[in-house]
Design a protein around this motif. Structure first.
Motif, mmCIF file in Angstrom:
data_model
loop_
_atom_site.group_PDB
_atom_site.id
_atom_site.type_symbol
_atom_site.label_atom_id
_atom_site.label_comp_id
_atom_site.label_asym_id
_atom_site.label_seq_id
_atom_site.Cartn_x
_atom_site.Cartn_y
_atom_site.Cartn_z
ATOM 1 N N ARG A 163 0.893 -1.387 0.176
ATOM 2 C CA ARG A 163 -0.009 -0.214 -0.186
ATOM 3 C C ARG A 163 0.922 1.634 0.070
ATOM 4 O O ARG A 163 0.474 2.053 -0.348
ATOM 5 N N LEU A 164 2.218 1.514 0.732
ATOM 6 C CA LEU A 164 2.669 2.431 0.854
ATOM 7 C C LEU A 164 2.588 3.140 -0.597
ATOM 8 O O LEU A 164 3.122 2.552 -1.097
ATOM 9 N N PRO A 165 3.706 4.585 -0.092
ATOM 10 C CA PRO A 165 3.762 4.927 -1.859
ATOM 11 C C PRO A 165 5.421 4.943 -2.260
ATOM 12 O O PRO A 165 5.616 4.437 -3.612
ATOM 13 N N ASP A 166 6.438 5.001 -1.688
ATOM 14 C CA ASP A 166 7.864 4.801 -2.335
ATOM 15 C C ASP A 166 8.345 4.068 -1.107
ATOM 16 O O ASP A 166 8.172 3.093 -0.751
ATOM 17 N N ALA A 208 18.506 -3.563 5.039
ATOM 18 C CA ALA A 208 17.788 -2.820 4.878
ATOM 19 C C ALA A 208 18.289 -1.679 4.810
ATOM 20 O O ALA A 208 17.911 -0.292 4.104
ATOM 21 N N HIS A 209 19.442 -1.388 5.377
ATOM 22 C CA HIS A 209 19.914 0.712 4.990
ATOM 23 C C HIS A 209 20.942 0.225 4.650
ATOM 24 O O HIS A 209 20.833 1.045 3.643
ATOM 25 N N ALA A 210 21.095 -0.721 4.040
ATOM 26 C CA ALA A 210 22.251 -0.952 2.800
ATOM 27 C C ALA A 210 21.362 -0.523 1.649
ATOM 28 O O ALA A 210 21.496 0.263 0.632
ATOM 29 N N ILE A 211 19.633 -0.993 1.537
ATOM 30 C CA ILE A 211 19.157 -0.958 0.186
ATOM 31 C C ILE A 211 18.790 0.245 0.112
ATOM 32 O O ILE A 211 18.929 0.896 -0.521
ATOM 33 N N ALA A 212 18.669 1.037 1.557
ATOM 34 C CA ALA A 212 18.084 2.262 1.327
ATOM 35 C C ALA A 212 18.797 3.873 0.982
ATOM 36 O O ALA A 212 19.081 4.445 0.422
ATOM 37 N N HIS A 213 20.252 2.684 1.459
ATOM 38 C CA HIS A 213 21.761 3.832 0.918
ATOM 39 C C HIS A 213 21.931 3.710 -0.444
ATOM 40 O O HIS A 213 21.962 4.750 -1.315
ATOM 41 N N ALA A 214 21.730 2.333 -0.874
ATOM 42 C CA ALA A 214 21.327 2.287 -2.327
ATOM 43 C C ALA A 214 20.535 3.030 -3.331
ATOM 44 O O ALA A 214 21.426 3.504 -4.466
ATOM 45 N N ALA A 215 19.554 3.069 -2.938
ATOM 46 C CA ALA A 215 18.505 3.603 -3.226
ATOM 47 C C ALA A 215 18.933 5.132 -3.809
ATOM 48 O O ALA A 215 18.502 5.333 -4.855
ATOM 49 N N HIS A 216 18.860 5.559 -2.424
ATOM 50 C CA HIS A 216 19.418 7.421 -2.686
ATOM 51 C C HIS A 216 20.579 7.922 -3.330
ATOM 52 O O HIS A 216 20.962 8.114 -3.961
ATOM 53 N N HIS A 217 21.617 6.421 -3.092
ATOM 54 C CA HIS A 217 22.963 6.798 -4.017
ATOM 55 C C HIS A 217 22.688 6.725 -5.617
ATOM 56 O O HIS A 217 23.078 7.288 -6.142
ATOM 57 N N SER A 218 21.374 5.823 -5.507
ATOM 58 C CA SER A 218 21.315 5.583 -7.508
ATOM 59 C C SER A 218 20.006 6.427 -8.451
ATOM 60 O O SER A 218 20.071 6.410 -8.558
ATOM 61 N N GLY A 219 20.175 7.469 -7.319
ATOM 62 C CA GLY A 219 18.737 8.860 -7.527
ATOM 63 C C GLY A 219 17.423 8.690 -7.326
ATOM 64 O O GLY A 219 16.645 8.915 -8.742
ATOM 65 N N ILE A 220 17.305 7.716 -6.635
ATOM 66 C CA ILE A 220 15.514 7.676 -6.752
ATOM 67 C C ILE A 220 14.871 8.439 -5.419
ATOM 68 O O ILE A 220 15.450 8.781 -4.376
ATOM 69 N N LYS A 221 14.394 9.022 -6.314
ATOM 70 C CA LYS A 221 13.360 10.105 -5.396
ATOM 71 C C LYS A 221 12.550 10.262 -4.218
ATOM 72 O O LYS A 221 11.986 8.879 -4.524
ATOM 73 N N LEU A 222 12.610 11.201 -3.848
ATOM 74 C CA LEU A 222 11.318 10.597 -2.422
ATOM 75 C C LEU A 222 10.134 11.079 -2.701
ATOM 76 O O LEU A 222 9.566 11.649 -3.815
ATOM 77 N N TRP A 223 9.315 10.129 -2.551
ATOM 78 C CA TRP A 223 7.669 10.761 -2.392
ATOM 79 C C TRP A 223 7.459 12.033 -2.278
ATOM 80 O O TRP A 223 8.105 13.182 -1.930
ATOM 81 N N LYS A 224 6.298 12.552 -3.656
ATOM 82 C CA LYS A 224 6.268 13.746 -3.890
ATOM 83 C C LYS A 224 5.932 14.703 -2.396
ATOM 84 O O LYS A 224 5.793 16.064 -2.742
ATOM 85 N N LYS A 225 4.846 13.836 -1.877
ATOM 86 C CA LYS A 225 4.796 14.737 -1.003
ATOM 87 C C LYS A 225 5.223 14.929 0.361
ATOM 88 O O LYS A 225 5.558 15.230 0.910
#
Lengths: 148, 108, 162, 89
Positions: free
Chosen positions: B29-32, B80-97
């Motif tokens: 259900r959650l957005p990003d 979880a930390h490794a995946i979040a770090h990698a996702a932020h470094h690969s340029g995935i933006k946060l949710w628009k709100k």
């Protein structure tokens, strides 16, 4: 900074000896529980793969050199073959189970089967680490392997 | 005594299964990526720990299950930390709100 | 000292795995623990003297129920947010500062933050700043966020790891 | 009545796995898929624990521990792939 973040590095430090211990546990209990040579060998190799992922290849090389891993691989095959050939010399069959059988459901039982599993485990551990290094580190055309 | 232990083990397993289900609903259900990672990691880790603790009680105090709980608690947040770090470094933006992104501001 | 610490941990691990007092099994475990402790001792713990202090182990045991309590609260929080039909979330990444010095303490703090209500650690820097993804941002100020996120665990972790 | 209880428990976990599979198929970015694969790995550990309880065989717990550790290594490898680094740097 080379490798991954400090969190991954510290957890890797803590986990890698326990992964080795667990792999050897699976290899040694191959005749009592599911598992045996191949899964235990994969666990042992995956410890070094984890070190390579978290720190880069220098630390993993410090723990297990590339030449040593091929030596271990050959040693595993050799143990397996010598056990098989000893069967011929002792009783006349290839793979004769010539050792005493021991108590059932204890760790010393089933004759030569645990020894065979140790051979298989060493072979698989060396081979999978070598395959990982060959696939990851030496990309075709970019980097030639240096003669040692 | 043993009946109490059996009932307690079953209760732990049921609660763990419900937490697992909640984590997976959050995953859908959650957005990003980051929100999904939060909900699913928390809920599934605690749910699996409860299932393992229930099996520890039901199988006559099998201490291997405690070892498995220790491994789950150590490895799951790290992954979880490794995946979040990698996702932020690969340029995935946060949710628009999203309200604020201090990390993006400080990386520049 | 490092070797003794790793030896104790790996031998305990072997005994838990096999769960028998049959003599050859115990002897194999001893040999294996000695092998592992000579092979991996330089990686395992950096300051082994802290490993043998009873006070730290006692605080560690005291930390477990507190951590479990916050973990269950985190799950109920997530359950409320997920099952609510309008998804009451307001996510964002904030920055907090920790006063812990040792890497192990910081790692334990980051993993505790990941498993407790509404927060997920994304990055940790050398100076002790943690970037935390917060599912319900209440403040963007460093001091106030530190007060809300880190303050629950820091005193106990300081007793354990420093 | 009591014999159906393990079946219902397994069915709940299978529903969880299907929710994860939905996220793997639909996930807009590759990071979503990696998250779902990681969660699927931890769910399998729960399966192993349930099997260990209801077909009373203790060795399933060994499989659970192996799955935790290998799933961790897999998550790290996928994270490095997502970050775009080589595996040794």
């Amino acid at each position: 900074m080379k490798g991954m973040t400090i969190i991954v590095k510290t957890i890797t430090k803590f986990l890698s000896p326990l992964i080795i211990l667990f792999g050897v546990y699976i290899v040694l209990h191959g005749h009592l529980t599911p598992g045996g040579g191949f899964p235990g060998g994969v666990m042992i190799a995956s410890c070094f793969i984890l070190l390579t992922l978290a720190y880069g290849k220098e630390i993993a090389y410090k723990k297990l050199k590339r030449s040593t891993s091929s030596v271990i691989e050959s040693l595993g095959v050799l143990i397996f073959l010598i056990l098989a050939l000893l069967g011929i010399f002792v009783g006349g069959y290839f793979f004769l189970n010539f050792l005493p059988l021991g108590h059932p459901l204890k760790i010393i039982s089933a004759g030569i089967i645990p020894l065979c599993y140790i051979g298989v485990g060493l072979e698989v551990a060396g081979a999978i680490f070598a395959v990982f290094l060959a696939l990851v580190l030496f990309k075709a055309g970019e980097e030639k392997e240096k003669p040692q | 005594m043993s009946e109490i232990v059996v009932i307690l083990g079953n209760v732990f397993i049921v609660v763990g299964l419900l937490f697992d289900l909640l984590g997976c609903i959050g995953l859908v259900r959650l957005p990003d990526v980051y929100n999904r990672l939060q909900a699913s990691t928390k809920c599934v880790t605690l749910g699996t720990c409860f299932i393992l603790f229930g099996s520890f009680l039901l199988m006559g105090f099998l201490w291997k299950a405690i070892l498995a709980i220790a491994f789950v608690v150590m490895t799951s947040p790290t992954g979880a930390h490794a995946i979040a770090h990698a996702a932020h470094h690969s340029g995935i933006k946060l949710w628009k709100k999203s309200v604020v992104d201090r990390y993006e501001e400080d990386k520049k | 000292m490092k070797r003794l610490a790793l030896f104790i941990v790996s031998f305990l691990c072997w005994m838990v795995l096999t769960w028998t007092l049959y003599l050859p099994s115990v002897l194999i475990g001893l040999g294996l623990a000695i092998l592992v402790s000579f092979w991996f001792a330089d990686l395992f713990i950096q300051e082994p003297r802290k490993f043998f202090q009873i006070k730290r182990l006692a605080f560690f045991l005291y930390y477990i129920p507190i951590f479990t309590y916050y973990c269950i609260m985190a799950n109920l929080d997530v359950a409320y947010r997920v099952l609510h039909p309008r998804l009451p979330i307001k996510p964002g990444i904030v920055k907090v500062k920790t006063s812990l010095k040792t890497p192990t303490g910081r790692v334990a703090l980051a993993n505790s933050i990941t498993l407790t209500p509404g927060t997920l650690s994304v990055e940790i820097t050398e100076e002790g700043y943690l970037y935390v993804h917060w599912i319900m941002v209440r403040t963007t100020d460093i001091k106030e966020a530190t007060e809300r996120i880190v303050r629950k665990f820091e005193p106990i972790l300081k007793e354990i790891f420093e | 009545m009591m014999t159906n209880v393990p079946f219902i428990f397994s069915l709940l976990l299978i529903v969880c796995c299907f929710l994860c599979l939905y996220r793997i198929f639909r996930g807009p970015t590759s990071a979503d898929r990696i998250v779902a694969v990681d969660i699927l790995g931890i769910l399998v550990v729960g399966f192993c624990a349930l099997f260990a309880v209801y077909t009373p065989r203790k060795f399933f717990m060994d499989i659970a521990i192996v799955w935790v550790l290998l799933g961790f290594i897999g998550a790290l490898a996928l994270a490095k792939y997502l970050e775009g680094k080589g595996f040794d740097e």
